[in-house]
Each structure stands twice: as C-alpha cells, then as structure tokens.
Motif scaffolding. Structure first.
Motif, mmCIF file in Angstrom:
data_model
loop_
_atom_site.group_PDB
_atom_site.id
_atom_site.type_symbol
_atom_site.label_atom_id
_atom_site.label_comp_id
_atom_site.label_asym_id
_atom_site.label_seq_id
_atom_site.Cartn_x
_atom_site.Cartn_y
_atom_site.Cartn_z
ATOM 1 N N GLY A 88 0.801 -1.218 0.000
ATOM 2 C CA GLY A 88 0.000 0.000 0.000
ATOM 3 C C GLY A 88 0.829 1.260 0.000
ATOM 4 N N VAL A 89 2.145 1.129 -0.136
ATOM 5 C CA VAL A 89 3.072 2.248 -0.289
ATOM 6 C C VAL A 89 4.092 1.839 -1.351
ATOM 7 C CG1 VAL A 89 2.822 2.992 2.114
ATOM 8 C CG2 VAL A 89 4.655 1.425 1.501
ATOM 9 N N ARG A 116 8.518 -12.082 5.197
ATOM 10 C CA ARG A 116 9.116 -11.790 6.501
ATOM 11 C C ARG A 116 10.513 -11.188 6.355
ATOM 12 N NH1 ARG A 116 7.632 -17.572 9.094
ATOM 13 N NH2 ARG A 116 7.914 -18.081 6.889
ATOM 14 N N GLU A 117 11.228 -11.575 5.306
ATOM 15 C CA GLU A 117 12.541 -10.980 5.063
ATOM 16 C C GLU A 117 12.409 -9.519 4.639
ATOM 17 O OE1 GLU A 117 14.576 -13.299 2.201
ATOM 18 O OE2 GLU A 117 14.233 -15.206 3.227
ATOM 19 N N ASP A 123 12.791 -0.468 2.000
ATOM 20 C CA ASP A 123 11.727 -0.273 1.028
ATOM 21 C C ASP A 123 10.731 -1.426 0.986
ATOM 22 O OD1 ASP A 123 12.706 2.210 0.141
ATOM 23 O OD2 ASP A 123 14.198 1.211 -1.114
ATOM 24 N N GLY A 124 10.788 -2.292 1.995
ATOM 25 C CA GLY A 124 9.818 -3.376 2.062
ATOM 26 C C GLY A 124 9.156 -3.465 3.419
ATOM 27 N N THR A 125 9.224 -2.372 4.172
ATOM 28 C CA THR A 125 8.756 -2.362 5.561
ATOM 29 C C THR A 125 7.299 -2.776 5.713
ATOM 30 O OG1 THR A 125 10.330 -0.609 6.060
ATOM 31 C CG2 THR A 125 8.518 -0.920 7.618
ATOM 32 N N THR A 604 7.120 6.926 10.293
ATOM 33 C CA THR A 604 7.471 6.226 9.049
ATOM 34 C C THR A 604 8.020 7.164 7.977
ATOM 35 O OG1 THR A 604 5.215 6.483 8.195
ATOM 36 C CG2 THR A 604 5.687 4.509 9.489
ATOM 37 N N PHE A 605 8.439 8.360 8.361
ATOM 38 C CA PHE A 605 8.859 9.351 7.376
ATOM 39 C C PHE A 605 10.335 9.266 7.011
ATOM 40 C CE2 PHE A 605 9.847 11.047 11.460
ATOM 41 C CZ PHE A 605 10.965 11.843 11.298
#
Length: 721
Positions: A88-89, A116-117, A123-125, A604-605
């Motif tokens: 969603g981002v 999970r990784e 960029d995959g948070t 989260t910025f």
C-alpha cells in the motif's frame, strides 16, 4: 513583524480545513467480492479487438484509466509492482528484481517466506499489509500465480487459497478477495531475472503474440469469476528500461456495458468476444482517477490496495498512502495511448533539452563576455538575454497547443517551444514598455508569473508533460508546483514586484512599494503551498526568505545572517502549519503535505526523507544544471567586481539607476539557494533562478548604458547587502 504576522495569518485562513467533496470512490456493497488481475507490462497500445478480444470486451464494460507504476527506481520490475500492492506504499526489493518468488504450497494455501525478510528492509517495511487487513477482518484470500500470492500474503507470508494457474483453483467463490497474476507479457523480457536495457528486446510481432497469450489467460480468469465480482485490472510493472503508463480497468456495478456501439468492445464485429471488426479503439467510457494524483484519468500503484479493500467492504489500514479509485468524465483508450506517448516523449527529450539549454546558457555568457569586454554589439547582447529568459516559460505555454496529436511529437514539441520563445520575446521587446530599460524584463517576469499562477489555478495542465515540469511516467509528482516551476515562479514574482517597487520608490512611495512586495509575495507563497493547488513543501520554506530579503532591501534595511536564518525558520513554520491543517482534513481530501504529517506522527517518514536527501545530493554535480549556475553566477559576480573587464559596467549601472532591481535579484538568489538545499531537485532550483534572473538584470544594464550618462555609480560594496 506586521508582514510576518500577515503571512502566518493568511496561511491559517487559506489553509483552513474544508469538507471533503463526496467522491465517487470504490465503495462496493458490504460483503462484495473483488478480483484483482495484475498484468505487468500491459499497455493500452496492446489492446485491440482482433488480438485481445476479451480485454477489448472488458474495456467496454469498465472504467478506463492509466496507472503510473513508479515505485522506488526508474523502472518497476514485476516483483516491485506486486510488492507495492501488498504494502500500500511504494516499495522495492532492491537487487532482487524480476518475477516475484515462487510460493511454497501449504495445504490448500501457500506461504511466501520472503515477506518476513522484506519486513526488515527499508523499502519493504510494509509488505503484507493488504493480506493482513483482509485476515484482520475475518476474511480469506485466494491467489492465482506467484505475484498474486505476494500481493495477498499477510505479514507471516500466508495465503489461504493458492494455485499456480486458474485451472488449479477449485473454489473461486470462497474468498471475497482474489488476485491473479498474468505474467505472459513480461516474462520473455526478463534476462537473468532482470528486465533488459534494450526497450526493443522483443519485436512488434512477438509483442502481439504475447498480448494474445495474456488475453487468453485473462479470459480463463473471467470465465471462472462468480457473477457480480468487481474487477480491478492493472498493468503493474514495466517491460524494459523505458517506463510507461500502464492499463487500468475497473468493472464495477453501475457502469453501463457499452457493447453494441460502433467501434466499442463487444459491439458488432466482435460478437462473442472472439473476433474483431478491426475498429480503431474501444468506445468512450468513464475515466478512472484518484485524489492521489488529482487527475481524472491517472492512478498510482499504491491506490490499488485501498481500492481492493474498499470494494470488499474492508477499511484500509492507516499506513496505506494510496486512495481508492473513483470514476470521472468519459475518456477513450485513444486518449490514454496519447497520454502515454506524450509522457514518454517528454521524458526521452528532457535530457537532450536540458543539455542544449545548458550549452546555450554557457555559450551566451561566453559570447556576452567577448562582446561586452570590447564594448561591441551591446544591443545584441541585451536582446539575446531577453530571448534566453523566455525559454523556460515557453516550455509550459506550448501545452496550450495539441502537440501530442502530431505524427511527429518531439519535433512539434520543440518547434512549439521555439515559436513560443520568439512570440514572448517579441511581446517583451516590441511592446510600449520597451522605452524603459526595466520594461522588457518586467514583461518577461510578469508573463512567466502569470502563466505559472494561472496553471496552478486551473489544475496544472501546463506543467504536466512539459520539458521543465513533470510527467506521470517519471512519477515524481502528479499535480501542483514542481521544483523547477517553483524556482521560476519565485524568481518571476520577486523580479516583477521589485521592478514595480522601483517605480513606486521613484515616485516617493516607499511604504506602498514594500507593501506591494510583501503582499504579492504572500499571495504567491500561499498559492505555492496551498494544498491541492501548489502543494509544494520545500517551496514555501524557500519563498519566505526570498520575499523577506527583497522587502527589507526595498525598505532600505540591512539583511544579516541572523535575520536570514530567522526567515528560513519562519518558512518552515508556515509550511508546517499548512501541512498540519491539511492533515486535519478527511483522508480522501488530504494532499501529500497532510499525509507527510501522518508519516511523522507514526514514525514512518525517515525512508522518504533519506530518498529525497539522496536525490538532492545527486543533482549537485549534474552536468546539465551545474554549468548554468556556474556560468550565470560567475558572469554576475565578475560583472560586479570587475565591471570594466567583464560587462562594460552595465550591471553596476543598472543597480545604480534601479536599486530595487538589485533587491529582486538578491531575493531570487536567496530563494534559489534555500530551495536547492530543501528540495530533492537540488541544483535544478538554483539553476532556474539564475537562468531567469541574471539575463533580465543584464538586459536592464545594457539598456541603462544606452541612456544619457551622468548618473553616478554606487560603490561596489553597496551592490549587495
């Protein structure tokens, strides 16, 4: 202090929260079923009634739009596209490009261990956000294909139902949220797991074969979907090194089937979805837009996540930055093909254009130095300076013409810019104001400010797909005031208000002159930062000190480093107030200013700030931008410090005869320097301030040297602070 208070009060007034308009968003009925079909690489140019009859038919039953697939890098590989839908981002997997990972079967479902990784990467948070939201609501997920499994996996990597192909999924009606990966169009482009650098890696004939295969796979899905399923289809990735706008379709209740109309999907000549009349394109249908882009025919990848959830009657999580799709005015696929062509053409031409513009700038200053040091052809130098200053605004004015409809798009675009430059220069040089040395510079600055302000008030159609603006295929910005237009707007406003102040000061009205600079500056600043209009965060920070410095110099006051720092802080406070007030509005009405406040509040910025800082630093040594800064500032500095050797004394003479011109130039340079430091475009901001302001000052100086001598020059120490 009074003007400072006015600035803050005006921001508070104009930025007051307003009620969000009732958008036609994805609002499917409670308990609705939605299927997301991702077809990485799908272009509107791929769809026709003969080769892709089912996609053609679906287009005739759907809302139509384009999706900007930009994630983190220049090109979006399928893995990044599916991950962005999951999160969603905007998200990316870095070096592991290519197709998403193969899930591991687990009973009727599957697990995607890589989720999970990815949660531990920058960029995959937010991987797994979509699937987690569905599971949190007590619903199940069904996926067909590896990309679909990644999109619907929760944060533990779990998908409830999984099949590698449509025939393997037994119960299509069990889950309210379904996703399908149709990778036929993009798989052949992958080389060693990565997209090729050659955009022509596949021949047109092979491309048509791949489109037919993708259409067949989509047909297998459509034939199995339960009646009443809402369908969201998007081309969620690129197929080569050149980014494009991709297909977006939205079949939902309430959209009239346009079958039967001439040239429409499913109409005569395409009966049964198996043939084709050879018609040019599907018929007109409602457009798909979103508040994320503030455009009626354009969405972004993160918008798909809330669209799926809302269609299923589920609430999107707070971390999702996208907004649900909405329907707009009618549009045709031909319009969308043309939009992609325009964006790709502008992107492909921008590098050459800026290189040529930099060469032109450096060449101009070299020739000007040669001629002026020998006291020759000063009039020619002044005329060339005005022409050069007209180039930037012409890159926006050309969008008043339908150049994208030409069979020779790039040639027509460049020709239009050159014609616009000539026309604006003629207006500046031949109008009745030409008798005053400040007349032509004022005309160019006023035209530049008027074009950009008018564009902001009418939806930024001139900056969009312009050589000095932005394009959706690049995906840096979709509406509002971009960094280069900000630099031009700030410079133009400060220069024209300074020239107007000069006339008032000559008439003995210094206080109204200061008020005019501050008042027009406040209005322009609010326009630049107003959510939904300019929406420019860094621009407000940079504009405020430029206005304040110009106003102080017009008032005859000194400017200290401490005052300059205070004005920069004031700019930060002002834009923070605007952003907070934007954040207080309903989520659907917020711009990226308000959403940034939300990111600050939830912590989260930082990844976004890091990317912008990196982008700013990368521009500092730009071969297209830094030469403009160096050439313009070097000429200006030496024209002041060594007037007899460099510019025949025309610049000091201009400042002596029009002291307020100096105030406008200094204010513009202050805004340019601050803007360079606080915007991700970095050097681009200062380079455009220099490219506009210095030629205008040079022209005024040349013309001042033609006026009767006798006015004493001010000491060089007084030219600046």
């Amino acid at each position: 202090m009074r003007w400072v208070l006015l600035l803050v009060a005006s921001a508070l007034w104009w930025s007051l929260p307003v009620a969000a308009r009732a958008d036609d968003t994805a609002s499917g009925e409670a308990g609705g079923r939605v299927a997301f079909i991702g077809v990485p690489g799908l272009l509107w140019d791929d769809i026709d009634p003969r080769d892709t009859p089912r996609l053609w038919e679906l287009a005739g039953q759907s809302g139509l739009g384009s999706v900007s697939v930009k994630t983190v890098g220049t090109v979006t590989c399928p893995y990044d596209g599916w991950l962005t839908v999951s999160a969603g981002v905007r998200s990316a997997v870095g070096r592991r490009c290519g197709l998403p990972p193969e899930p591991i079967a687990q009973g009727q479902g599957a697990i995607v261990p890589e989720v999970r990784e990815l949660l531990g990467t920058r960029d995959g948070t937010y991987a797994g956000t979509l699937g987690t939201a569905v599971h949190a609501a007590g619903e199940c997920t069904a996926a067909v294909g590896r990309g679909a499994a990644l999109a619907l996996a929760d944060k533990a990597g779990q998908v409830d139902l999984y099949a590698s192909e449509p025939a393997g999924l037994g119960d299509w009606a069990r889950c309210r949220v379904l996703a399908v990966d149709v990778a036929a169009l993009v798989e052949p482009y992958l080389e060693d797991g990565r997209l090729p650098q050659d955009p022509e890696a596949i021949s047109p004939e092979r491309r048509r074969d791949l489109a037919r295969q993708a259409d067949s796979e989509v047909a297998a899905v459509l034939d199995r979907l339960p009646a009443g399923t809402e369908i969201v289809l998007a081309g969620i990735g690129d197929h080569g090194s050149v980014p494009h706008l991709r297909v977006a379709m939205w079949k939902r209740p309430g959209i009239t089937d346009r079958a039967g109309g001439a040239g429409s999907p499913g109409g005569e000549g395409a009966a049964g979805g198996t043939g084709g009349s050879g018609g040019s394109s599907p018929g007109e249908g409602p457009s798909i837009g979103t508040n994320s882009t503030r455009r009626d025919d354009l969405v972004v990848l993160p918008d798909i996540t809330p669209t799926i959830l809302t269609a299923a009657g589920l609430a999107p999580p707070a971390t999702v930055v996208g907004l649900p799709w909405r329907l707009g005015d009618p549009i045709t696929p031909a319009d969308l093909v043309r939009a992609d062509t325009a964006g790709v053409s502008v992107r492909g031409t921008t590098g050459v254009f800026f290189t040529a513009f930099a060469v032109l700038q450096v060449g101009f200053y070299a020739v000007a130095y040669f001629l002026m040091s020998r006291r020759r052809r000063l009039g020619l130098v002044g005329t060339a300076a005005i022409v050069l200053a007209c180039v930037p605004v012409s890159t926006y004015a050309v969008n008043l013409l339908p150049w994208d409809r030409s069979p020779y798009v790039v040639v027509t675009l460049i020709g239009g810019v050159l014609a616009g430059t000539a026309l604006i220069a003629a207006v500046a040089l031949l109008g009745p104001w030409r008798r005053d040395p400040l007349g032509p510079p004022a005309a160019v600055a006023a035209i530049t400010a008027a074009v950009l302000a008018g564009d902001l008030l009418t939806g930024t159609t001139l900056q969009f797909n312009s050589l000095m603006g932005y394009t959706a295929v690049v995906g840096g910005r979709y509406y509002g005031l971009a960094n280069i237009p900000f630099a031009l707007l700030a410079t133009a406003v400060l220069m024209v208000t300074a020239i107007a102040a000069e006339l008032l000061v000559r008439a003995g009205h210094r206080r109204p002159a200061v008020a005019g600079v501050a008042g027009l500056g406040v209005a322009a600043t609010l326009l630049a930062g107003w959510p939904g209009v300019g929406s420019d965060f860094g621009g407000v920070i940079a504009f405020v000190p430029g206005i304040a410095v110009t106003a102080l110099l017009v008032a005859g006051r000194k400017v200290s480093v401490l005052k300059l720092a205070a004005f920069c802080v004031l700019g930060g406070v002002l834009v923070s107030v605007i952003a907070v007030l934007d954040h207080l509005r309903p989520p659907a009405a917020q711009t990226h200013l308000g959403r940034f406040v939300g990111q600050v509040l939830d912590g989260t910025f930082l990844p976004m700030i890091a990317r912008k800082l990196g982008a700013m630093l990368n521009t500092l040594l730009s071969p297209n931008l830094m030469p403009i800064v160096l050439a313009g500032l070097a000429f200006l500095i030496f024209a002041v410090l060594r007037p007899g050797q460099v510019s025949a004394g025309v610049v000091p003479r201009a400042f002596a005869q029009a002291p307020m011109l100096r105030a406008g130039l200094v204010g513009a340079l202050v805004s340019g320097v601050v803007g360079m430091l606080v915007n991700d475009s970095g050097t681009a901001v200062l380079s455009m301030a220099v490219a506009l302001a210095v030629p205008l000052v040079l022209h005024a100086g040349v013309r001042s040297s033609e006026s009767p001598a006798g006015e004493a020059e001010r000491p060089r120490s007084e030219i600046f602070f």
